[in-house]
Design a protein around this motif. Structure first.
Motif, PDB file in Angstrom:
ATOM      1  N   UNK A 218       0.815  -1.209   0.000  1.00 54.58           N
ATOM      2  CA  UNK A 218       0.000   0.000   0.000  1.00 54.58           C
ATOM      3  C   UNK A 218       0.859   1.274   0.000  1.00 54.58           C
ATOM      4  N   UNK A 219       2.181   1.088  -0.144  1.00 53.90           N
ATOM      5  CA  UNK A 219       3.140   2.203  -0.202  1.00 53.90           C
ATOM      6  C   UNK A 219       3.170   3.065   1.071  1.00 53.90           C
ATOM      7  N   UNK A 220       2.848   2.447   2.197  1.00 55.15           N
ATOM      8  CA  UNK A 220       2.930   3.168   3.462  1.00 55.15           C
ATOM      9  C   UNK A 220       4.322   3.028   4.084  1.00 55.15           C
ATOM     10  N   UNK A 221       4.970   1.900   3.816  1.00 53.88           N
ATOM     11  CA  UNK A 221       6.318   1.666   4.349  1.00 53.88           C
ATOM     12  C   UNK A 221       7.177   1.026   3.267  1.00 53.88           C
ATOM     13  N   UNK A 222       8.467   1.049   3.526  1.00 53.50           N
ATOM     14  CA  UNK A 222       9.429   0.346   2.666  1.00 53.50           C
ATOM     15  C   UNK A 222      10.273  -0.537   3.570  1.00 53.50           C
ATOM     16  N   UNK A 223      10.407  -1.818   3.214  1.00 53.28           N
ATOM     17  CA  UNK A 223      11.083  -2.782   4.069  1.00 53.28           C
ATOM     18  C   UNK A 223      12.442  -3.154   3.520  1.00 53.28           C
ATOM     19  N   UNK A 224      13.408  -3.242   4.426  1.00 57.02           N
ATOM     20  CA  UNK A 224      14.723  -3.803   4.098  1.00 57.02           C
ATOM     21  C   UNK A 224      15.217  -4.529   5.347  1.00 57.02           C
ATOM     22  N   UNK A 225      16.314  -5.190   5.254  1.00 56.83           N
ATOM     23  CA  UNK A 225      16.784  -6.035   6.355  1.00 56.83           C
ATOM     24  C   UNK A 225      17.027  -5.202   7.622  1.00 56.83           C
ATOM     25  N   UNK A 226      16.223  -5.439   8.660  1.00 52.67           N
ATOM     26  CA  UNK A 226      16.394  -4.763   9.945  1.00 52.67           C
ATOM     27  C   UNK A 226      15.962  -3.315   9.960  1.00 52.67           C
ATOM     28  N   UNK A 227      15.336  -2.845   8.879  1.00 57.93           N
ATOM     29  CA  UNK A 227      14.938  -1.429   8.810  1.00 57.93           C
ATOM     30  C   UNK A 227      13.537  -1.314   8.203  1.00 57.93           C
ATOM     31  N   UNK A 228      12.729  -0.438   8.775  1.00 61.51           N
ATOM     32  CA  UNK A 228      11.411  -0.103   8.232  1.00 61.51           C
ATOM     33  C   UNK A 228      11.394   1.403   7.998  1.00 61.51           C
ATOM     34  N   UNK A 229      11.206   1.796   6.754  1.00 64.61           N
ATOM     35  CA  UNK A 229      11.154   3.224   6.438  1.00 64.61           C
ATOM     36  C   UNK A 229       9.709   3.626   6.165  1.00 64.61           C
ATOM     37  N   UNK A 230       9.239   4.608   6.905  1.00 62.75           N
ATOM     38  CA  UNK A 230       7.867   5.079   6.745  1.00 62.75           C
ATOM     39  C   UNK A 230       7.802   6.031   5.559  1.00 62.75           C
ATOM     40  N   UNK A 231       6.944   5.703   4.596  1.00 60.67           N
ATOM     41  CA  UNK A 231       6.791   6.528   3.392  1.00 60.67           C
ATOM     42  C   UNK A 231       5.545   7.404   3.453  1.00 60.67           C
ATOM     43  N   UNK A 232       4.506   6.914   4.111  1.00 62.45           N
ATOM     44  CA  UNK A 232       3.243   7.658   4.168  1.00 62.45           C
ATOM     45  C   UNK A 232       2.700   7.593   5.594  1.00 62.45           C
ATOM     46  N   UNK A 233       3.125   8.561   6.414  1.00 60.63           N
ATOM     47  CA  UNK A 233       2.729   8.562   7.822  1.00 60.63           C
ATOM     48  C   UNK A 233       1.242   8.863   7.977  1.00 60.63           C
ATOM     49  N   UNK A 234       0.691   9.681   7.089  1.00 59.23           N
ATOM     50  CA  UNK A 234      -0.734  10.007   7.159  1.00 59.23           C
ATOM     51  C   UNK A 234      -1.582   8.750   6.982  1.00 59.23           C
ATOM     52  N   UNK A 235      -1.144   7.873   6.107  1.00 57.78           N
ATOM     53  CA  UNK A 235      -1.892   6.632   5.878  1.00 57.78           C
ATOM     54  C   UNK A 235      -1.839   5.747   7.128  1.00 57.78           C
ATOM     55  N   UNK A 236      -0.676   5.708   7.767  1.00 54.29           N
ATOM     56  CA  UNK A 236      -0.563   4.940   9.012  1.00 54.29           C
ATOM     57  C   UNK A 236      -1.459   5.519  10.086  1.00 54.29           C
ATOM     58  N   UNK A 237      -1.544   6.852  10.164  1.00 57.82           N
ATOM     59  CA  UNK A 237      -2.440   7.501  11.118  1.00 57.82           C
ATOM     60  C   UNK A 237      -3.884   7.051  10.887  1.00 57.82           C
ATOM     61  N   UNK A 238      -4.295   6.995   9.642  1.00 59.02           N
ATOM     62  CA  UNK A 238      -5.658   6.577   9.314  1.00 59.02           C
ATOM     63  C   UNK A 238      -5.910   5.138   9.739  1.00 59.02           C
ATOM     64  N   UNK A 239      -4.951   4.256   9.468  1.00 60.20           N
ATOM     65  CA  UNK A 239      -5.116   2.857   9.850  1.00 60.20           C
ATOM     66  C   UNK A 239      -5.089   2.675  11.369  1.00 60.20           C
ATOM     67  N   UNK A 240      -4.323   3.523  12.059  1.00 56.47           N
ATOM     68  CA  UNK A 240      -4.183   3.376  13.501  1.00 56.47           C
ATOM     69  C   UNK A 240      -5.497   3.584  14.249  1.00 56.47           C
ATOM     70  N   UNK A 241      -6.368   4.408  13.701  1.00 56.26           N
ATOM     71  CA  UNK A 241      -7.702   4.640  14.279  1.00 56.26           C
ATOM     72  C   UNK A 241      -7.614   4.956  15.759  1.00 56.26           C
ATOM     73  N   UNK A 242      -8.291   4.161  16.589  1.00 60.62           N
ATOM     74  CA  UNK A 242      -8.310   4.436  18.030  1.00 60.62           C
ATOM     75  C   UNK A 242      -7.207   3.774  18.796  1.00 60.62           C
ATOM     76  N   UNK A 243      -6.153   3.339  18.103  1.00 63.99           N
ATOM     77  CA  UNK A 243      -5.070   2.631  18.789  1.00 63.99           C
ATOM     78  C   UNK A 243      -3.904   3.535  19.169  1.00 63.99           C
ATOM     79  N   UNK A 244      -3.976   4.804  18.823  1.00 67.17           N
ATOM     80  CA  UNK A 244      -2.937   5.757  19.240  1.00 67.17           C
ATOM     81  C   UNK A 244      -3.259   6.258  20.636  1.00 67.17           C
ATOM     82  N   UNK A 245      -2.236   6.376  21.450  1.00 65.87           N
ATOM     83  CA  UNK A 245      -2.442   6.861  22.819  1.00 65.87           C
ATOM     84  C   UNK A 245      -2.684   8.369  22.799  1.00 65.87           C
TER      85      UNK A 245
END
Length: 245
Positions: A218-245
């Motif tokens: 979904x182009x929200x992150x990019x994966x490589x060995x031992x590293x996760x790069x966030x590409x679309x933080x707004x999309x992650x915010x939307x998916x997080x819904x009520x799970x953010x503190x």
């Protein structure tokens, strides 16, 4: 020409300055310092010790370990529990000025569950001995009230986690974890393995891998060995819904 007396005088001055700075740090960090009497303040000052911890250091390990209360000066501590199957799940994190009571569970009646506390980053903590804190709590209304507030906050964090596990979808929990970790580290590039994430969220590594691959498609992150790069933080915010503190 070498002057031994002058050298010793300079060293003593430097030590005094350092001790005063450390003392002031504790005074500034302890939330209700000004509500304590002079005698109570002196008892705390005489008993506390300052500890520098590397990331991954275990500070408290289980019910039988009663190191004392931990007050965070710098860094982040992680409190977690381990199931009979060996799965870890993070209960809550402690940041600057946070106080951990459960590292001194031996002073609390009917508190008998195992919890481990480790340095989630390089950290500096103050250790308050159980005997000193318990004595102050028994005679100081301010300390007693403060302890109840801290305990209520810790239990509130645990109940929030229980709600997440029971009622929130894993994609929301994982998205929230990535967002919160990104903000904590002030970086869009997170150096962590899928296994580390699984241990934080109390699930299997395969579940984390499967969901991260979906996030990548979904182009929200990019994966490589031992590293996760966030590409679309707004999309992650939307998916997080009520799970953010």
């Amino acid at each position: 020409m070498y002057d031994k007396e002058r050298f010793e005088e300079i060293v003593n001055i430097q030590i005094a300055v350092l001790e005063e700075r450390i003392e002031m740090e504790f005074k500034e960090l302890f939330p209700i310092w000004n509500q304590l009497t002079k005698e109570e303040q002196e008892r705390l000052e005489q008993g506390v010790t300052r500890r520098i911890c590397k990331k991954g250091t275990i500070l408290h390990n289980g019910e039988s370990d009663c190191i004392g209360l931990l007050l965070v000066e710098e860094g982040c501590l992680r409190a977690f529990t381990i199931s009979e199957e060996g799965k870890e799940i993070t209960l809550y994190r402690l940041f600057e000025r946070d106080l951990c009571l459960f590292s001194a569970a031996c002073m609390m009646v009917n508190i008998d569950f195992d919890m481990t506390i480790e340095a989630d980053t390089d950290a500096v903590v103050w250790v308050i001995p159980v005997r000193i804190y318990k004595g102050l709590m028994e005679h100081s209304l301010a300390m007693s009230n403060f302890t109840n507030q801290v305990m209520a906050t810790n239990f509130s964090d645990v109940m929030w986690l229980l709600d997440q596990i029971l009622y929130k979808s894993f994609d929301a929990r994982l998205a929230a974890f990535l967002v919160e970790t990104s903000e904590m580290q002030n970086s869009l590039e997170l150096s962590m393995t899928h296994d580390q994430i699984a241990r934080n969220l109390g699930t299997a590594r395969e579940v984390v891998t499967r969901m991260l691959k979906y996030f990548q498609r979904e182009n929200a992150v990019e994966l490589s060995r031992g590293v996760i790069r966030i590409k679309d933080k707004d999309k992650l915010f939307q998916w997080a819904k009520g799970s953010l503190r």
